[in-house]
Design an enzyme around this catalytic site. Structure first.
Site, PDB file in Angstrom:
ATOM      1  N   PHE A 193       2.259   8.559  -1.442  1.00 43.27           N
ATOM      2  CA  PHE A 193       1.482   7.311  -1.383  1.00 43.27           C
ATOM      3  C   PHE A 193       0.031   7.564  -1.775  1.00 43.27           C
ATOM      4  O   PHE A 193      -0.782   6.718  -1.716  1.00 43.27           O
ATOM      5  CB  PHE A 193       1.566   6.694   0.012  1.00 43.27           C
ATOM      6  CG  PHE A 193       2.987   6.507   0.472  1.00 43.27           C
ATOM      7  CD1 PHE A 193       3.953   6.011  -0.399  1.00 43.27           C
ATOM      8  CD2 PHE A 193       3.373   6.853   1.749  1.00 43.27           C
ATOM      9  CE1 PHE A 193       5.261   5.853   0.015  1.00 43.27           C
ATOM     10  CE2 PHE A 193       4.683   6.689   2.175  1.00 43.27           C
ATOM     11  CZ  PHE A 193       5.626   6.192   1.308  1.00 43.27           C
TER      12      PHE A 193
ATOM     13  N   TRP B 100       0.851  -1.204   0.000  1.00 40.85           N
ATOM     14  CA  TRP B 100       0.000   0.000   0.000  1.00 40.85           C
ATOM     15  C   TRP B 100       0.882   1.248   0.000  1.00 40.85           C
ATOM     16  O   TRP B 100       0.570   2.243  -0.652  1.00 40.85           O
ATOM     17  CB  TRP B 100      -0.906   0.001   1.239  1.00 40.85           C
ATOM     18  CG  TRP B 100      -1.754   1.228   1.362  1.00 40.85           C
ATOM     19  CD1 TRP B 100      -3.000   1.422   0.847  1.00 40.85           C
ATOM     20  CD2 TRP B 100      -1.422   2.449   2.042  1.00 40.85           C
ATOM     21  NE1 TRP B 100      -3.457   2.681   1.165  1.00 40.85           N
ATOM     22  CE2 TRP B 100      -2.504   3.334   1.893  1.00 40.85           C
ATOM     23  CE3 TRP B 100      -0.308   2.876   2.771  1.00 40.85           C
ATOM     24  CZ2 TRP B 100      -2.516   4.619   2.444  1.00 40.85           C
ATOM     25  CZ3 TRP B 100      -0.314   4.158   3.311  1.00 40.85           C
ATOM     26  CH2 TRP B 100      -1.409   5.008   3.142  1.00 40.85           C
ATOM     27  N   HIS B 101       1.991   1.179   0.730  1.00 40.77           N
ATOM     28  CA  HIS B 101       2.842   2.357   0.834  1.00 40.77           C
ATOM     29  C   HIS B 101       3.511   2.700  -0.498  1.00 40.77           C
ATOM     30  O   HIS B 101       3.686   3.874  -0.808  1.00 40.77           O
ATOM     31  CB  HIS B 101       3.900   2.170   1.922  1.00 40.77           C
ATOM     32  CG  HIS B 101       3.351   2.410   3.296  1.00 40.77           C
ATOM     33  ND1 HIS B 101       2.695   1.447   4.000  1.00 40.77           N
ATOM     34  CD2 HIS B 101       3.338   3.523   4.069  1.00 40.77           C
ATOM     35  CE1 HIS B 101       2.306   1.949   5.162  1.00 40.77           C
ATOM     36  NE2 HIS B 101       2.676   3.203   5.235  1.00 40.77           N
ATOM     37  N   GLY B 102       3.917   1.715  -1.228  1.00 38.33           N
ATOM     38  CA  GLY B 102       4.575   2.044  -2.489  1.00 38.33           C
ATOM     39  C   GLY B 102       4.836   0.821  -3.326  1.00 38.33           C
ATOM     40  O   GLY B 102       4.978  -0.287  -2.800  1.00 38.33           O
TER      41      GLY B 102
END
Lengths: 318, 474
Positions: B474, B320-322
């Protein structure tokens, strides 16, 4: 009820802003005084260049200028007084901003502008570079309003902030101002030249830095270089543009910035010394501190060579 | 428009004044309009993507409520649309790059070119917020919102549009209907959060980033001690950057009369990794708990499945972050930490519950151990690529010889002093209920001294060109 609360908020905000205004002025005046007390260091180089320099030979450019031109060698070699006004991370916009202010005060005989071969390329981080230069120039903006257009390249916000606050232009300078004004700690500086002691470990540096060799020209940077050239010609100053040595060999074919620099200088019949792949510097780790900076021994040898070329050419285009 | 810009200062002052001048019935529209403007300052055209997903989720909410028989497929459709956009913009190039590398190892050329697109700002945040709405309507915890403008405002409310906190519809939607009166205490409390958040970002986070960037952008040229210092600095940098942003977002919303959920609760005063995740990015960790961890079984399953569930959640959280292996490894490391902690608690320490809260000194060894584990994981989060992360780890664990890089000496000293100041402030909040705080002091003169000190420090040593908040990407 609500009116009372609005009044209370406005009153307290006004009190806070008044205290802040007075403190900001007082601290700003103190920081300004401290700033101009500096006797060495990066800011001192700018202060000296803008306020006091009167040498025959001036050097401008980034860290490569500041670490490559030893005025104790270059001066005697050319028979001129010399000051190295190079400063870390200060690119062509900085030189273009400060030189007219210097010329207003006095006219040096020779100005050396040290450039990177890709100086005029439209790099991705151009705005970051403008920001760095603006930060350096901001403390001088009130004394030299001519600097404001260059500061504004980082965004008009910078000028608004500097107008609103007296402290802001000296942001982050308190530590270095005290150090450079009252102690001998920090970089050694010889007429602006900062020697780098020790030599590079060639095993650490495996490949050349990416110098945006394939990038497109930045019209604003080209205009700045043309401006530097025009100002020097107008003041009858011998302008010498130099690309000082790099450790790794560099192929400049196809580098539009390099070609443009060369063309502008040719059109104006001005000197251009290219040391990019020059022996004995190229790939000689004993003359380099890192891949882009000569060490003190390298700078000594290089300054001597530059001095000899200046004498030899004496106004001839190279 | 960044919270740490003059542009935002003017925007905030002008829009807040207008907001309170306007009659209540027009305020939702005004908030929506300024939120659109706020978003469009970044990449204007992407607002159409936001409008499209808003329309889809708005319709999905109503249809789910009206068609109980088809609610599962309607929810699935809404999730596919949301996740589809997220995947396309965020993960397409990542998957394609990996495919290119995989095919390349068999000397086969990948015919699919990389997309030259910018990631819409805050996409992961507002996608998750929108998904929480449809899921809550599906679960019957939230009535479908009939007012399209209010629903759009729930997704687009500008203080939390680009980096959270990721809100839940039950906490937020009803607040847009409430008549908000001008309230001095609430406004001052919001402004204090903004001031402290701005201080954390401009003075601490961006100051630390100067050192961190110098080391992490060139790890092969730095020593073990410099790598350790840079990693510790980054651990504080990311906290101040993100909690600073959250503070400004929560404070801005509070000034406007909207309460957003707490996002950080002094995470580096955690005695375990589990506790850390109860204090760090709370809105995201509770999102994953409610919509992923519990639906796949949570902790009420066999221990092997429990560990699997933890691992899935943290790997997904990393992703989800990257779209980068560094984030996946970061998430996986936290999964490993949690699993190890679970096993140790069950089989070695024989305890199932969180430890009883003890005093600062008694907890200190646990704080330090948790901090070290979290800091090691942050190496992957910050490193430009996996190879750089391992270079930093090698530098640290072999104590690679070399001097401590100082860079700008005064800046280095400021950094250390600021970290000490932050730790003292956090301990004061955690253990002394802010008794010794300047800006929350009950004596007005001390409070004002606190405000002025923070503002003057910002002017004197703040880094005003630090750029955007880390979590904006993000």
């Amino acid at each position: 009820m609500i009116k009372g609360q609005v009044y209370r908020l406005l009153r307290n905000t006004a009190i806070l802003l008044a205290i802040l205004f007075v403190l900001d002025r007082a601290i700003g005046i103190g920081l300004e005084h401290l700033f101009y007390q500096q006797k060495h260091g990066d800011d001192f180089v700018s202060i000296y260049l803008l306020e006091k320099a009167n040498e025959d030979l001036l050097v401008l450019g980034s860290s490569r200028a500041s670490h490559h031109y030893n005025c104790n060698i270059l001066g005697p070699a050319t028979g001129m007084s010399c000051f190295n006004g190079g400063r870390d991370e200060m690119t062509i916009d900085y030189s273009n901003a400060v030189l007219p202010i210097v010329y207003k005060r006095y006219v040096p005989k020779i100005v050396i502008v040290d450039l990177s071969p890709s100086e005029l390329i439209n790099a991705k981080d151009k705005q970051v570079v403008f920001q760095r230069v603006a930060t350096v120039l901001l403390p001088f903006a009130n004394r030299h309003p001519e600097l404001k257009p260059t500061i504004a390249l980082a965004g008009e916000e910078e000028l608004y902030k500097a107008t609103a606050s007296h402290t802001y232009p000296y942001n982050s300078s308190i530590g270095s101002s005290i150090q450079n004004a009252y102690t001998h700690m920090g970089h050694v500086s010889i007429k602006g030249y900062e020697p780098l002691i020790g030599h590079m470990d060639s095993t650490t540096y495996k490949q050349a830095l990416n110098f945006n060799v394939a990038g497109e020209l930045a019209p604003d940077l080209v205009a700045m270089f043309k401006n530097i050239v025009a100002n020097a010609k107008q003041a009858h100053i011998r302008l010498i543009t130099i690309i000082s040595p790099f450790y790794f060999p560099m192929n400049v074919a196809g580098n539009k910035s390099y070609a443009e620099i060369k063309e502008i200088l040719q059109q104006n019949n001005l000197e251009f010394y290219d040391f990019i792949n020059q022996v004995p510097f190229s790939q000689n780790p004993y003359l380099f501190y890192d891949e882009v900076h000569l060490n003190d021994s390298g700078a000594a040898l290089y300054s001597k060579m530059v001095g000899e070329m200046i004498n030899k050419n004496n106004g001839m285009t190279r | 428009m960044l919270f740490n810009s003059l542009h935002f200062v003017f925007f905030f002052i002008v829009t807040t004044l207008l907001y309170f001048v306007l009659p209540h019935k027009y305020r939702w529209f005004f908030l929506l309009a300024i939120s659109c403007y706020f978003y469009m300052v970044f990449v204007p055209v992407y607002i159409f993507i936001l409008f499209f997903t808003i329309l889809v989720d708005y319709a999905a909410g109503i249809l789910i409520e009206q068609n109980p028989a088809h609610k599962k497929s309607l929810l699935a459709l809404s999730i596919v649309v949301n996740v589809g956009f997220l995947c396309f913009f965020k993960y397409f190039n990542f998957l394609n790059d990996n495919l290119t590398a995989l095919l390349g190892s068999f000397a086969v050329k990948n015919p699919v070119p990389a997309l030259k697109i910018l990631l819409p700002i805050g996409l992961s945040f507002h996608t998750f917020q929108a998904m929480s709405y449809t899921i809550e309507v599906y679960r019957g915890n939230q009535k479908a919102e009939k007012h399209l403008g209010i629903y759009a405002l729930y997704v687009m409310f500008y203080p939390q549009l680009v980096a959270g906190p990721i809100e839940r519809p039950q906490n937020m939607i009803h607040q847009f209907y409430q008549k908000i009166e001008f309230n001095y205490d609430r406004i001052v409390s919001g402004l204090k959060l903004i001031l402290w958040g701005l201080f954390k970002k401009v003075v601490i986070a961006d100051r630390l980033s100067l050192y961190v960037d110098a080391i992490y952008n060139n790890p092969t040229h730095h020593s073990g001690i410099s790598s350790i210092v840079a990693t510790i600095f980054f651990t504080f940098q990311i906290y101040c950057d993100f909690s600073g942003y959250s503070g400004i977002a929560i404070g801005t919303a509070r000034v406007l009369g909207i309460d957003l959920m707490e996002n950080f609760r002094r995470p580096y005063l955690s005695a375990s990794i589990r506790e850390f995740w109860g204090r760090w990015h709370i809105s995201l960790s509770t999102w994953f708990r409610d919509y992923l961890y519990i639906p796949i079984g949570g902790s009420r399953v066999r221990i092997s499945k429990h560990i699997r569930n933890l691992f899935i959640v943290f790997v997904v959280s990393g992703l989800w972050h990257g779209a980068n292996w560094t984030f996946i490894i970061w998430g996986a490391l936290h999964g490993i930490y949690q699993a190890t902690e679970l096993l140790l608690n069950k089989y070695v320490f024989k305890k199932d519950k969180q430890p009883v809260k003890r005093g600062l000194l008694a907890q200190l060894p646990n704080f330090v151990l948790t901090f070290i584990l979290v800091a090691i994981a942050w190496i992957f989060f910050r490193a430009n690529n996996v190879a750089d992360a391992f270079t930093i780890i090698r530098n640290i664990f072999t104590l690679k010889p070399g001097p401590l890089f100082i860079g700008f000496a005064a800046g280095f000293i400021y950094s250390i002093l600021l970290i000490i100041f932050l730790v003292v402030s956090e301990v004061n909040q955690e253990y002394f209920q802010n008794k010794y705080s300047l800006i929350y002091n009950r004596i007005p003169a001390i409070r004002y001294t606190g405000y002025v000190l923070l503002l003057v420090t910002m002017l004197m040593i703040g880094v005003f060109n630090g750029g955007q908040f880390i979590y904006f990407q993000f």
